[in-house]
Design an enzyme around this catalytic site. Structure first.
Site, PDB file in Angstrom:
ATOM      1  N   ASN A   1     -16.785 -10.791  44.939  1.00  0.00           N
ATOM      2  CA  ASN A   1     -16.939 -12.151  44.420  1.00  0.00           C
ATOM      3  C   ASN A   1     -17.925 -12.066  43.261  1.00  0.00           C
ATOM      4  O   ASN A   1     -19.120 -11.914  43.476  1.00  0.00           O
ATOM      5  CB  ASN A   1     -17.469 -13.069  45.532  1.00  0.00           C
ATOM      6  CG  ASN A   1     -17.789 -14.468  45.027  1.00  0.00           C
ATOM      7  OD1 ASN A   1     -17.466 -14.810  43.881  1.00  0.00           O
ATOM      8  ND2 ASN A   1     -18.420 -15.269  45.864  1.00  0.00           N
ATOM      9  N   TRP A   2     -17.388 -12.174  42.047  1.00  0.00           N
ATOM     10  CA  TRP A   2     -18.238 -12.002  40.864  1.00  0.00           C
ATOM     11  C   TRP A   2     -19.154 -13.208  40.626  1.00  0.00           C
ATOM     12  O   TRP A   2     -20.060 -13.145  39.823  1.00  0.00           O
ATOM     13  CB  TRP A   2     -17.378 -11.744  39.625  1.00  0.00           C
ATOM     14  CG  TRP A   2     -16.697 -10.401  39.609  1.00  0.00           C
ATOM     15  CD1 TRP A   2     -16.716  -9.446  40.607  1.00  0.00           C
ATOM     16  CD2 TRP A   2     -15.904  -9.858  38.550  1.00  0.00           C
ATOM     17  NE1 TRP A   2     -15.988  -8.353  40.212  1.00  0.00           N
ATOM     18  CE2 TRP A   2     -15.471  -8.573  38.972  1.00  0.00           C
ATOM     19  CE3 TRP A   2     -15.498 -10.328  37.296  1.00  0.00           C
ATOM     20  CZ2 TRP A   2     -14.658  -7.751  38.165  1.00  0.00           C
ATOM     21  CZ3 TRP A   2     -14.694  -9.518  36.494  1.00  0.00           C
ATOM     22  CH2 TRP A   2     -14.290  -8.249  36.930  1.00  0.00           C
ATOM     23  N   LYS A   3     -18.863 -14.321  41.283  1.00  0.00           N
ATOM     24  CA  LYS A   3     -19.628 -15.564  41.084  1.00  0.00           C
ATOM     25  C   LYS A   3     -19.714 -15.889  39.583  1.00  0.00           C
ATOM     26  O   LYS A   3     -18.750 -15.650  38.865  1.00  0.00           O
ATOM     27  CB  LYS A   3     -21.003 -15.443  41.752  1.00  0.00           C
ATOM     28  CG  LYS A   3     -20.899 -15.044  43.228  1.00  0.00           C
ATOM     29  CD  LYS A   3     -22.184 -15.206  43.990  1.00  0.00           C
ATOM     30  CE  LYS A   3     -21.993 -14.759  45.437  1.00  0.00           C
ATOM     31  NZ  LYS A   3     -23.152 -14.992  46.277  1.00  0.00           N
TER      32      LYS A   3
ATOM     33  N   HIS B   1     -16.944 -21.541  49.821  1.00  0.00           N
ATOM     34  CA  HIS B   1     -18.137 -20.699  49.740  1.00  0.00           C
ATOM     35  C   HIS B   1     -19.381 -21.573  49.940  1.00  0.00           C
ATOM     36  O   HIS B   1     -19.409 -22.726  49.495  1.00  0.00           O
ATOM     37  CB  HIS B   1     -18.195 -19.986  48.388  1.00  0.00           C
ATOM     38  CG  HIS B   1     -19.218 -18.897  48.360  1.00  0.00           C
ATOM     39  ND1 HIS B   1     -20.559 -19.155  48.197  1.00  0.00           N
ATOM     40  CD2 HIS B   1     -19.100 -17.555  48.517  1.00  0.00           C
ATOM     41  CE1 HIS B   1     -21.219 -18.006  48.250  1.00  0.00           C
ATOM     42  NE2 HIS B   1     -20.369 -17.022  48.433  1.00  0.00           N
TER      43      HIS B   1
ATOM     44  N   GLU C   1     -22.067 -21.667  48.467  1.00  0.00           N
ATOM     45  CA  GLU C   1     -22.641 -22.189  47.212  1.00  0.00           C
ATOM     46  C   GLU C   1     -21.896 -23.438  46.743  1.00  0.00           C
ATOM     47  O   GLU C   1     -22.493 -24.336  46.143  1.00  0.00           O
ATOM     48  CB  GLU C   1     -22.639 -21.075  46.154  1.00  0.00           C
ATOM     49  CG  GLU C   1     -23.688 -20.018  46.487  1.00  0.00           C
ATOM     50  CD  GLU C   1     -23.364 -18.613  46.013  1.00  0.00           C
ATOM     51  OE1 GLU C   1     -22.420 -18.422  45.225  1.00  0.00           O
ATOM     52  OE2 GLU C   1     -24.080 -17.678  46.456  1.00  0.00           O
TER      53      GLU C   1
ATOM     54  N   GLU D   1     -20.096 -15.722  56.325  1.00  0.00           N
ATOM     55  CA  GLU D   1     -21.198 -15.501  55.400  1.00  0.00           C
ATOM     56  C   GLU D   1     -22.400 -16.326  55.831  1.00  0.00           C
ATOM     57  O   GLU D   1     -22.528 -17.500  55.432  1.00  0.00           O
ATOM     58  CB  GLU D   1     -20.792 -15.903  53.972  1.00  0.00           C
ATOM     59  CG  GLU D   1     -19.665 -15.084  53.386  1.00  0.00           C
ATOM     60  CD  GLU D   1     -19.766 -14.967  51.866  1.00  0.00           C
ATOM     61  OE1 GLU D   1     -19.570 -13.866  51.362  1.00  0.00           O
ATOM     62  OE2 GLU D   1     -20.065 -15.976  51.203  1.00  0.00           O
TER      63      GLU D   1
ATOM     64  N   GLY E   1     -27.137 -13.298  49.006  1.00  0.00           N
ATOM     65  CA  GLY E   1     -27.979 -13.107  47.821  1.00  0.00           C
ATOM     66  C   GLY E   1     -29.447 -12.913  48.130  1.00  0.00           C
ATOM     67  O   GLY E   1     -30.285 -12.964  47.227  1.00  0.00           O
TER      68      GLY E   1
ATOM     69  N   SER F   1     -25.186  -9.927  51.432  1.00  0.00           N
ATOM     70  CA  SER F   1     -25.974  -8.715  51.150  1.00  0.00           C
ATOM     71  C   SER F   1     -25.350  -7.455  51.734  1.00  0.00           C
ATOM     72  O   SER F   1     -26.064  -6.532  52.132  1.00  0.00           O
ATOM     73  CB  SER F   1     -27.427  -8.891  51.630  1.00  0.00           C
ATOM     74  OG  SER F   1     -28.029  -9.995  50.972  1.00  0.00           O
TER      75      SER F   1
ATOM     76  N   GLY G   1     -20.960  -9.826  46.981  1.00  0.00           N
ATOM     77  CA  GLY G   1     -21.454 -10.483  45.770  1.00  0.00           C
ATOM     78  C   GLY G   1     -22.090  -9.467  44.835  1.00  0.00           C
ATOM     79  O   GLY G   1     -21.407  -8.757  44.097  1.00  0.00           O
ATOM     80  N   GLY G   2     -23.406  -9.367  44.888  1.00  0.00           N
ATOM     81  CA  GLY G   2     -24.158  -8.536  43.936  1.00  0.00           C
ATOM     82  C   GLY G   2     -23.642  -7.115  43.803  1.00  0.00           C
ATOM     83  O   GLY G   2     -23.516  -6.593  42.676  1.00  0.00           O
TER      84      GLY G   2
HETATM   85  O1  13P Z   1     -21.793 -14.710  48.731  1.00  0.00           O
HETATM   86  C1  13P Z   1     -21.441 -13.558  48.844  1.00  0.00           C
HETATM   87  C2  13P Z   1     -20.034 -13.167  48.627  1.00  0.00           C
HETATM   88  O2  13P Z   1     -19.226 -14.283  48.555  1.00  0.00           O
HETATM   89  C3  13P Z   1     -22.402 -12.496  49.157  1.00  0.00           C
HETATM   90  O3  13P Z   1     -23.244 -12.341  48.071  1.00  0.00           O
HETATM   91  P1  13P Z   1     -24.278 -11.123  48.081  1.00  0.00           P
HETATM   92  O4  13P Z   1     -23.472  -9.899  48.440  1.00  0.00           O
HETATM   93  O5  13P Z   1     -24.822 -11.075  46.698  1.00  0.00           O
HETATM   94  O6  13P Z   1     -25.283 -11.448  49.131  1.00  0.00           O
END
Ligand code: 13P
Length: 248
Positions: free
Chosen positions: A9-11, A94, A96, A165, A171, A209, A230-231
């Site tokens: 997920n590149w966000k 998600h 967010e 999640e 994050g 994470s 994510g990251g």
């Molecule tokens: O929200 C996420 C994937 O959708 C997870 O993000 P991180 O891996 O950066 O914690």
């Protein structure tokens, strides 16, 4: 669910040249990868990434979809538009989006419905906040979130992907322990089994994470069918390490 699924997920990250560099880096290292893989990119880059992924085992995903089909909904992107660009997966709900855009369980369920109606697999995100975990509400929260999606999409619920999640892990660099993840995944698995005779088709991903160092232990849990990253999905070497861990 035997073949694991790893989704990046590149966000709100990327750019034309950064995307190209990341995908070039991934392509060079995909030799040993046997799991299923996808990247969910920002909408403006769907066309670019669709071209760059041509012939690659990595498939294209999006991060959100409108609950509407068409019409006067400024700024929205429909499932049929995503389909035009070969999108196979779409994240819905998600944390967010629930947090910053006020998305309700019911709206998330309608977004999943739109995706399913257009042949796109919704990746339905569920997860509790730290306060909810500390109050012992984890199970109730994730079951409520998934129940709304089952209620709206019962007849094709075996076609979804679920992502657990925990918000406190997204994050933050704090990962759920493999045992914590497994415990919630087992709850979700039971809920899906109660809703469909084809529960084994539904992959339950862990997100929060997940990284190159902890992926193997999380993916070793019996009900962890993959990861939503994510990251660590923004660095080719890290994402490849996770893809390899999921290929064992
Ligand atoms: O929200 C996420 C994937 O959708 C997870 O993000 P991180 O891996 O950066 O914690």
């Amino acid at each position: 669910m035997s073949t694991k699924l790893i989704v990046g997920n590149w966000k709100l990250n990327g750019g034309l040249s950064a995307n190209q560099a990341l995908l070039d880096g991934l392509r060079d290292g995909l030799g040993a990868v046997r799991c299923r893989a996808a990247v969910c990119v920002p909408h403006p880059y769907l066309a670019q990434v669709q071209l760059l992924l041509a012939g690659s085992p990595i498939v294209l995903g999006a991060q959100d979809v409108s609950a509407h089909t068409a019409g006067a909904y400024t700024g929205e992107v429909s499932a049929s538009m995503l389909r035009d660009f070969g999108v196979r997966y779409c994240i819905v709900g998600h944390s967010e989006r629930r947090q910053y855009h006020g998305e309700s369980d019911e709206l998330v369920a309608l977004k999943a419905k739109q995706a399913l109606a257009h042949g796109i697999t919704p990746i339905v995100c569920v997860g509790e906040s730290l306060a909810q975990r500390e109050a012992g509400q984890t199970e109730a929260v994730v079951k409520r979130q998934l129940a709304a999606v089952i209620h709206e999409n019962g007849h094709c619920i075996s076609e979804i992907v679920v992502a657990y999640e925990p918000i406190w892990a997204v994050g933050t660099g704090i990962t759920a322990s493999p045992e914590q993840a497994q415990q919630v995944h087992a709850v979700l698995r039971a809920q899906i089994k109660a809703a469909t005779a084809h529960a084994e088709r539904v992959a339950i991903l862990y997100g929060g994470s997940m990284n190159a160092a902890n992926a193997s232990d999380l993916l070793a849990q019996p009900d962890v069918d993959g990861g939503l990253i994510g990251g660590a999905a923004l660095k080719a070497a890290d994402f490849l390490t996770i893809l390899r861990a999921a290929s064992r």
